[in-house]
Design a protein around this motif. Structure first.
Motif, PDB file in Angstrom:
ATOM      1  N   UNK A  44       0.830  -1.212   0.000  1.00 45.83           N
ATOM      2  CA  UNK A  44       0.000   0.000   0.000  1.00 45.83           C
ATOM      3  C   UNK A  44       0.859   1.255   0.000  1.00 45.83           C
ATOM      4  N   UNK A  45       1.936   1.258   0.793  1.00 43.64           N
ATOM      5  CA  UNK A  45       2.818   2.427   0.823  1.00 43.64           C
ATOM      6  C   UNK A  45       3.515   2.621  -0.520  1.00 43.64           C
ATOM      7  N   UNK A  46       3.981   1.530  -1.116  1.00 45.98           N
ATOM      8  CA  UNK A  46       4.652   1.628  -2.418  1.00 45.98           C
ATOM      9  C   UNK A  46       3.686   2.129  -3.485  1.00 45.98           C
ATOM     10  N   UNK A  47       2.421   1.705  -3.399  1.00 44.33           N
ATOM     11  CA  UNK A  47       1.420   2.185  -4.344  1.00 44.33           C
ATOM     12  C   UNK A  47       1.074   3.646  -4.128  1.00 44.33           C
ATOM     13  N   UNK A  48       0.895   4.017  -2.865  1.00 45.12           N
ATOM     14  CA  UNK A  48       0.539   5.404  -2.531  1.00 45.12           C
ATOM     15  C   UNK A  48       1.616   6.375  -3.006  1.00 45.12           C
ATOM     16  N   UNK A  49       2.869   5.970  -2.914  1.00 47.33           N
ATOM     17  CA  UNK A  49       3.978   6.835  -3.320  1.00 47.33           C
ATOM     18  C   UNK A  49       4.266   6.771  -4.823  1.00 47.33           C
ATOM     19  N   UNK A  89       4.601  -9.908 -11.515  1.00 47.31           N
ATOM     20  CA  UNK A  89       3.395 -10.369 -12.199  1.00 47.31           C
ATOM     21  C   UNK A  89       2.424  -9.234 -12.496  1.00 47.31           C
ATOM     22  N   UNK A  90       1.970  -8.536 -11.460  1.00 46.90           N
ATOM     23  CA  UNK A  90       0.847  -7.618 -11.617  1.00 46.90           C
ATOM     24  C   UNK A  90       1.200  -6.344 -12.387  1.00 46.90           C
ATOM     25  N   UNK A  91       2.104  -5.478 -11.870  1.00 46.51           N
ATOM     26  CA  UNK A  91       2.380  -4.250 -12.617  1.00 46.51           C
ATOM     27  C   UNK A  91       3.276  -4.457 -13.828  1.00 46.51           C
ATOM     28  N   UNK A 112      -5.640   2.412 -13.835  1.00 44.44           N
ATOM     29  CA  UNK A 112      -5.560   3.268 -12.646  1.00 44.44           C
ATOM     30  C   UNK A 112      -5.328   2.479 -11.362  1.00 44.44           C
ATOM     31  N   UNK A 113      -5.911   1.288 -11.272  1.00 41.74           N
ATOM     32  CA  UNK A 113      -5.692   0.450 -10.103  1.00 41.74           C
ATOM     33  C   UNK A 113      -4.284  -0.094 -10.031  1.00 41.74           C
ATOM     34  N   UNK A 114      -3.726  -0.455 -11.193  1.00 44.18           N
ATOM     35  CA  UNK A 114      -2.324  -0.870 -11.223  1.00 44.18           C
ATOM     36  C   UNK A 114      -1.419   0.285 -10.783  1.00 44.18           C
ATOM     37  N   UNK A 115      -1.768   1.494 -11.195  1.00 49.99           N
ATOM     38  CA  UNK A 115      -0.937   2.662 -10.897  1.00 49.99           C
ATOM     39  C   UNK A 115      -0.830   2.922  -9.405  1.00 49.99           C
ATOM     40  N   UNK A 116      -1.914   2.713  -8.682  1.00 50.20           N
ATOM     41  CA  UNK A 116      -1.921   2.992  -7.236  1.00 50.20           C
ATOM     42  C   UNK A 116      -1.637   1.761  -6.387  1.00 50.20           C
ATOM     43  N   UNK A 117      -1.628   0.594  -7.013  1.00 55.12           N
ATOM     44  CA  UNK A 117      -1.468  -0.635  -6.254  1.00 55.12           C
ATOM     45  C   UNK A 117      -2.774  -1.148  -5.679  1.00 55.12           C
ATOM     46  N   UNK A 118      -3.880  -0.455  -5.952  1.00 59.28           N
ATOM     47  CA  UNK A 118      -5.180  -0.883  -5.426  1.00 59.28           C
ATOM     48  C   UNK A 118      -5.639  -2.180  -6.070  1.00 59.28           C
ATOM     49  N   UNK A 119      -5.137  -2.468  -7.277  1.00 58.57           N
ATOM     50  CA  UNK A 119      -5.504  -3.679  -8.001  1.00 58.57           C
ATOM     51  C   UNK A 119      -4.277  -4.568  -8.138  1.00 58.57           C
ATOM     52  N   UNK A 155      -0.992 -24.392 -13.219  1.00 60.73           N
ATOM     53  CA  UNK A 155      -0.194 -24.887 -12.099  1.00 60.73           C
ATOM     54  C   UNK A 155       0.884 -23.874 -11.747  1.00 60.73           C
ATOM     55  N   UNK A 156       1.207 -23.766 -10.465  1.00 59.20           N
ATOM     56  CA  UNK A 156       2.202 -22.814  -9.965  1.00 59.20           C
ATOM     57  C   UNK A 156       1.869 -21.378 -10.373  1.00 59.20           C
ATOM     58  N   UNK A 157       0.696 -20.941  -9.958  1.00 62.76           N
ATOM     59  CA  UNK A 157       0.250 -19.579 -10.245  1.00 62.76           C
ATOM     60  C   UNK A 157       0.346 -18.770  -8.951  1.00 62.76           C
ATOM     61  N   UNK A 158       1.023 -17.643  -9.022  1.00 62.39           N
ATOM     62  CA  UNK A 158       1.365 -16.871  -7.825  1.00 62.39           C
ATOM     63  C   UNK A 158       0.219 -15.974  -7.368  1.00 62.39           C
ATOM     64  N   UNK A 159       0.016 -15.955  -6.038  1.00 64.09           N
ATOM     65  CA  UNK A 159      -0.816 -14.937  -5.406  1.00 64.09           C
ATOM     66  C   UNK A 159      -2.285 -14.964  -5.714  1.00 64.09           C
ATOM     67  N   UNK A 160      -2.844 -16.108  -6.102  1.00 65.57           N
ATOM     68  CA  UNK A 160      -4.257 -16.153  -6.490  1.00 65.57           C
ATOM     69  C   UNK A 160      -5.158 -15.755  -5.325  1.00 65.57           C
ATOM     70  N   UNK A 161      -4.687 -15.987  -4.104  1.00 66.97           N
ATOM     71  CA  UNK A 161      -5.504 -15.662  -2.929  1.00 66.97           C
ATOM     72  C   UNK A 161      -5.548 -14.177  -2.607  1.00 66.97           C
ATOM     73  N   UNK A 162      -4.793 -13.351  -3.323  1.00 65.53           N
ATOM     74  CA  UNK A 162      -4.776 -11.920  -3.012  1.00 65.53           C
ATOM     75  C   UNK A 162      -4.970 -11.027  -4.229  1.00 65.53           C
ATOM     76  N   UNK A 163      -5.369 -11.597  -5.366  1.00 65.17           N
ATOM     77  CA  UNK A 163      -5.569 -10.797  -6.570  1.00 65.17           C
ATOM     78  C   UNK A 163      -7.052 -10.718  -6.907  1.00 65.17           C
ATOM     79  N   UNK A 164      -7.398  -9.680  -7.655  1.00 67.94           N
ATOM     80  CA  UNK A 164      -8.792  -9.499  -8.061  1.00 67.94           C
ATOM     81  C   UNK A 164      -9.145 -10.350  -9.271  1.00 67.94           C
ATOM     82  N   UNK A 165      -8.155 -10.609 -10.097  1.00 66.72           N
ATOM     83  CA  UNK A 165      -8.385 -11.354 -11.331  1.00 66.72           C
ATOM     84  C   UNK A 165      -7.073 -11.982 -11.771  1.00 66.72           C
TER      85      UNK A 165
END
Length: 386
Positions: A44-49, A89-91, A112-119, A155-165
């Motif tokens: 969250x801090x890295x996204x906010x900044x 993976x995400x950004x 926009x969500x990628x930009x702030x880290x919200x997504x 198989x071996x997919x990272x972070x599925x429990x914390x991503x929106x999609x």
């Protein structure tokens, strides 16, 4: 195209990220991982900044920079003891693919969500029976009226429990059942028919690995990113940044291990002499420093080529950077443990937690053997061996 000295802006970015990460550090990261918790505060801090969105176009709230800027963020976080796998993976993969190939509506929805880290978004290509051969993937997507229907598994997919999609690579099936070239579809993790199961790993990381199952998951028409059968060219628009980021994650971890080992070698005294005065300790550490710096330089070249739009040359350089960084981090962590002696595997020093992660850098997201195949064929012009 690039200089051997990074720009003042890039150096300032590195310093700012390092300052943020210093407030967290390896103790925070390891404690979160061992407790089964996420590094949400740091993310969250890295996204906010604005650090997570440095490569997102400015019109969508990002910094308008390139993959080299994002790689610098990833490296500095890892060097401070906080290697965030989802940054690879995400950004990097997902935001890059959507920015390059998404529709205007998809860009407005996701960037926009990628930009702030919200997504956060995952990426799914690996299958148990395909391995490194992306041509053998069997997960399929087909049209059904105004919808897409996705079936198969990953198989071996990272972070599925914390991503929106999850951005899923699936083979497009036409109306007569022929499996064509790969397509990319965005699949919400709460979509009916989408299930995921945790894969226990020895790696100490807050970001977990999963097997994913798609049981005729129905998706709207705008779930498709890019062309229906875009093929490997569109896919590698995301995989080349992945390899650049993986190299940066690895060199960051290597820098942390090397800093810790050299500090120990300067302070640990045996027979009235710091152990770092002995060539048997000093020379292996010096060799590691050279390996790490060469890997960082190759990563810088790969990022510069990619940001300049030189996709073919960037692919070659990204593979070389990933290989060099994987070898460098594995050698450096191993040597750092050796320098510490028995302390190298004690919880107090934290190097044992890096051991599995450093070794993984030689395997994922592409193995060293497949990189050597690539270089032999495309750089040296040798006959294809597989």
């Amino acid at each position: 195209m690039t200089d051997f000295v990074e720009s003042a802006e890039r150096r300032a970015l590195r310093a700012a990220v390092a300052d943020l990460a210093a407030g967290y550090g390896p103790e925070y990261f390891t404690a979160k991982a061992r407790a089964g918790e996420k590094t949400d505060e740091l993310w969250a801090d890295a996204g906010r900044l604005g650090y997570l969105g440095v490569a997102v176009p400015e019109e969508y709230g990002g910094g308008g920079g390139g993959i080299g800027d994002l790689a610098a963020v990833c490296e500095e976080l890892a060097a401070a003891g906080c290697p965030l796998l989802l940054m690879v993976v995400s950004p990097a993969i997902c935001a890059t693919v959507i920015a390059r190939f998404g529709t205007d509506a998809q860009r407005r929805r996701w960037l926009p969500g990628f930009a702030t880290g919200a997504v956060k978004m995952g990426f799914a290509i690996t299958e148990p029976d395909a391995g490194s051969n992306a041509h053998r993937i069997t997960t399929a997507v087909r049209r059904d009226g105004d919808e897409w229907v996705l079936s198969g598994g990953k198989h071996y997919i990272s972070g599925v429990d914390e991503v929106a999609a999850v951005l899923v690579v699936a083979r497009h099936v036409d109306r007569v059942g022929r499996r064509l070239l790969p397509s990319l579809v965005v699949v919400p993790t709460d979509a009916p028919g989408f299930a995921h199961h945790h894969i226990p790993m020895e790696v100490v990381s807050p970001e977990k690995q999963f097997t994913c199952f798609f049981d005729d998951v129905r998706l709207p028409s705008d779930a498709l990113v890019g062309a229906e059968d875009a093929g490997l060219a569109q896919l590698f628009a995301g995989l080349n940044p992945e390899r650049i980021m993986a190299a940066s994650l690895a060199t960051g971890m290597a820098r942390r291990a090397l800093d810790q080992a050299t500090a120990y070698a300067r302070s640990r005294t045996v027979w009235d002499t710091p152990i770092g005065a002995h060539q048997g300790v000093a020379h292996p550490l010096a060799q590691c420093a050279i390996q790490v710096e060469l890997a960082r330089l190759m990563t810088q070249k790969a990022a510069a080529l990619y940001d300049a739009g030189e996709d073919r040359a960037a692919g070659e350089a990204a593979n070389m950077a990933k290989y060099a960084a994987g070898e460098a981090v594995a050698a450096t962590v191993d040597q750092a443990i050796q320098v510490h002696g028995g302390n190298g595997l004690s919880s107090e020093y934290g190097l044992g937690a890096l051991l599995a992660a450093s070794r993984l850098s030689r395997i994922a997201p592409v193995s060293r053997e497949m990189i050597l195949n690539f270089v032999a064929q495309h750089t040296l012009g040798l006959p294809r061996s597989y």
